[in-house]
Design a protein around this motif. Sequence first.
Motif, mmCIF file in Angstrom:
data_model
loop_
_atom_site.group_PDB
_atom_site.id
_atom_site.type_symbol
_atom_site.label_atom_id
_atom_site.label_comp_id
_atom_site.label_asym_id
_atom_site.label_seq_id
_atom_site.Cartn_x
_atom_site.Cartn_y
_atom_site.Cartn_z
ATOM 1 N N GLN A 1 39.427 42.646 32.147
ATOM 2 C CA GLN A 1 38.059 42.368 32.559
ATOM 3 C C GLN A 1 37.898 42.658 34.048
ATOM 4 O O GLN A 1 38.773 42.325 34.846
ATOM 5 C CB GLN A 1 37.713 40.890 32.353
ATOM 6 C CG GLN A 1 37.425 40.463 30.942
ATOM 7 C CD GLN A 1 37.098 38.975 30.915
ATOM 8 O OE1 GLN A 1 37.860 38.167 31.428
ATOM 9 N NE2 GLN A 1 35.972 38.618 30.333
ATOM 10 N N SER B 1 33.597 39.172 38.017
ATOM 11 C CA SER B 1 32.170 39.195 38.329
ATOM 12 C C SER B 1 32.020 39.140 39.846
ATOM 13 O O SER B 1 32.527 38.235 40.501
ATOM 14 C CB SER B 1 31.454 37.996 37.697
ATOM 15 O OG SER B 1 30.109 37.969 38.112
ATOM 16 N N ASP C 1 29.458 42.208 33.663
ATOM 17 C CA ASP C 1 30.770 42.077 33.046
ATOM 18 C C ASP C 1 31.103 43.378 32.322
ATOM 19 O O ASP C 1 30.270 43.923 31.589
ATOM 20 C CB ASP C 1 30.782 40.929 32.033
ATOM 21 C CG ASP C 1 30.759 39.578 32.707
ATOM 22 O OD1 ASP C 1 31.235 39.486 33.849
ATOM 23 O OD2 ASP C 1 30.269 38.619 32.102
ATOM 24 N N LYS D 1 32.747 39.018 24.920
ATOM 25 C CA LYS D 1 32.420 37.656 24.471
ATOM 26 C C LYS D 1 33.669 36.937 23.984
ATOM 27 O O LYS D 1 33.908 35.767 24.317
ATOM 28 C CB LYS D 1 31.367 37.728 23.363
ATOM 29 C CG LYS D 1 30.838 36.363 22.916
ATOM 30 C CD LYS D 1 29.630 36.537 22.021
ATOM 31 C CE LYS D 1 29.160 35.229 21.412
ATOM 32 N NZ LYS D 1 28.978 34.151 22.370
ATOM 33 N N SER E 1 35.910 36.002 26.937
ATOM 34 C CA SER E 1 35.361 34.947 27.782
ATOM 35 C C SER E 1 35.429 33.584 27.102
ATOM 36 O O SER E 1 35.461 32.549 27.777
ATOM 37 C CB SER E 1 33.911 35.264 28.160
ATOM 38 O OG SER E 1 33.081 35.280 27.005
ATOM 39 N N GLU E 2 35.472 33.555 25.764
ATOM 40 C CA GLU E 2 35.475 32.276 25.040
ATOM 41 C C GLU E 2 36.870 31.774 24.697
ATOM 42 O O GLU E 2 37.023 30.641 24.230
ATOM 43 C CB GLU E 2 34.638 32.403 23.757
ATOM 44 C CG GLU E 2 33.151 32.595 24.028
ATOM 45 C CD GLU E 2 32.310 32.596 22.762
ATOM 46 O OE1 GLU E 2 32.873 32.348 21.664
ATOM 47 O OE2 GLU E 2 31.101 32.858 22.867
ATOM 48 N N ASP F 1 44.883 34.770 32.501
ATOM 49 C CA ASP F 1 43.943 34.802 33.623
ATOM 50 C C ASP F 1 44.584 35.457 34.842
ATOM 51 O O ASP F 1 45.786 35.318 35.077
ATOM 52 C CB ASP F 1 43.527 33.378 34.005
ATOM 53 C CG ASP F 1 42.674 32.706 32.940
ATOM 54 O OD1 ASP F 1 42.150 33.422 32.064
ATOM 55 O OD2 ASP F 1 42.533 31.475 32.987
ATOM 56 N N ALA G 1 39.253 36.368 36.077
ATOM 57 C CA ALA G 1 39.017 37.295 34.976
ATOM 58 C C ALA G 1 40.278 37.314 34.119
ATOM 59 O O ALA G 1 41.235 36.581 34.401
ATOM 60 C CB ALA G 1 38.670 38.686 35.494
ATOM 61 N N ARG G 2 40.292 38.147 33.079
ATOM 62 C CA ARG G 2 41.416 38.146 32.146
ATOM 63 C C ARG G 2 41.950 39.548 31.892
ATOM 64 O O ARG G 2 41.210 40.527 31.915
ATOM 65 C CB ARG G 2 40.992 37.513 30.806
ATOM 66 C CG ARG G 2 40.958 36.001 30.888
ATOM 67 C CD ARG G 2 40.688 35.360 29.565
ATOM 68 N NE ARG G 2 40.872 33.927 29.701
ATOM 69 C CZ ARG G 2 40.213 33.015 29.008
ATOM 70 N NH1 ARG G 2 39.321 33.394 28.104
ATOM 71 N NH2 ARG G 2 40.433 31.730 29.195
#
Length: 346
Positions: free
Chosen positions: A124, A127, A231, A267, A270-271, A301, A309-310
């Motif tokens: 990712q 942001s 994102d 999604k 992020s979850e 992370d 972010a990941r």
Amino acid sequence: MVSERGLQVLQAIVQDYVDTREPVGSKAIVERHAFGVSAATIRNDMAQLEDEDLIAAPHTSSGRVPTDKGYRVFVDHLAELRPLSGSQRNAIAALLDGSGDLDDLLMRTVRGLTRLTGQVAIVQYPSFARATVTHVELVQLGGGRMLVVVVTDTGRVSQRLTIVRHEFDDADLARIRAELGSLFVGRTVRKGMQRAESHLASLAPDPGPLPEALTTLAQVVVEELDEFRQDKLVLAGSANLARSESDFRGSIYPLLEAIEEQVTLLKLMSEMVPDDQGLAASIGRENEQFGLTEASVVASDYDATGARARVGVLGPTRMDYPTNLAAVRAVARYLTRLLEEDEAGR
């Protein structure tokens, strides 16, 4: 309730099935693992695991394979992750060291991770809505072409070629650069966009080349900053899905579609809920709402100067979870360190 030895039998089944792709029987477990009990005892343990829906028989009279629930219990009870070898750690360092801007670093990251794991690698972008614009540069290339370069304090660099239809002397170019600097430099991405959009809305139409160019270039910067706060993902290794297609009972099309669209993976990533080490896994049917019931994602992370972010990998549920989790953790830590060193050096 599964006994301690039952969990060890589950671990043996997962490891052997990942290694061989073949259902695992009690005799094979006794031969390959030092449990010190008979095959009959192992069969009893396997019967309990089957009652708990942790393993299943794919065919009559066959051995057993882990279920999605079994993989979840296996991951949750991992005592330790398989450490990366020295050569693997050196490979990470060699690939990531010496990278240029953030885009280059993240592309190198996914390329290295897919080589390490044989899975689809995902990272990712952090942001950058709260990042501060540090520089806006203009490079006149002739023929009305202008290169617009935007830099933030997080190391993010954007370059975009646009057409302004006019050539400017050094004095006029300096005026345009100063005007853009007053709108954006020293402000966060969000506030710079807001100020510029308000300024552009208040301008009266002016056909002159200088105001026209300033309006065009300011709009370009706004659009680039909007990209900064979006994102998005960088991916590599999609071809690995085709190589492991036999591990998917159905079509790999939903995975390819998710990779192409990115929204689903964003999604999902992020979850995912991380543990106290920042590691997370989402396995098989846990991904049902995302249409990825035959896939697993493991992630870690990383920290990009305060923006979390990941980085992770996507593959079939029959994956080497200890090695993949260790790989994403190692890459995430190295990525964090490089970004911290880059921040300290600025």
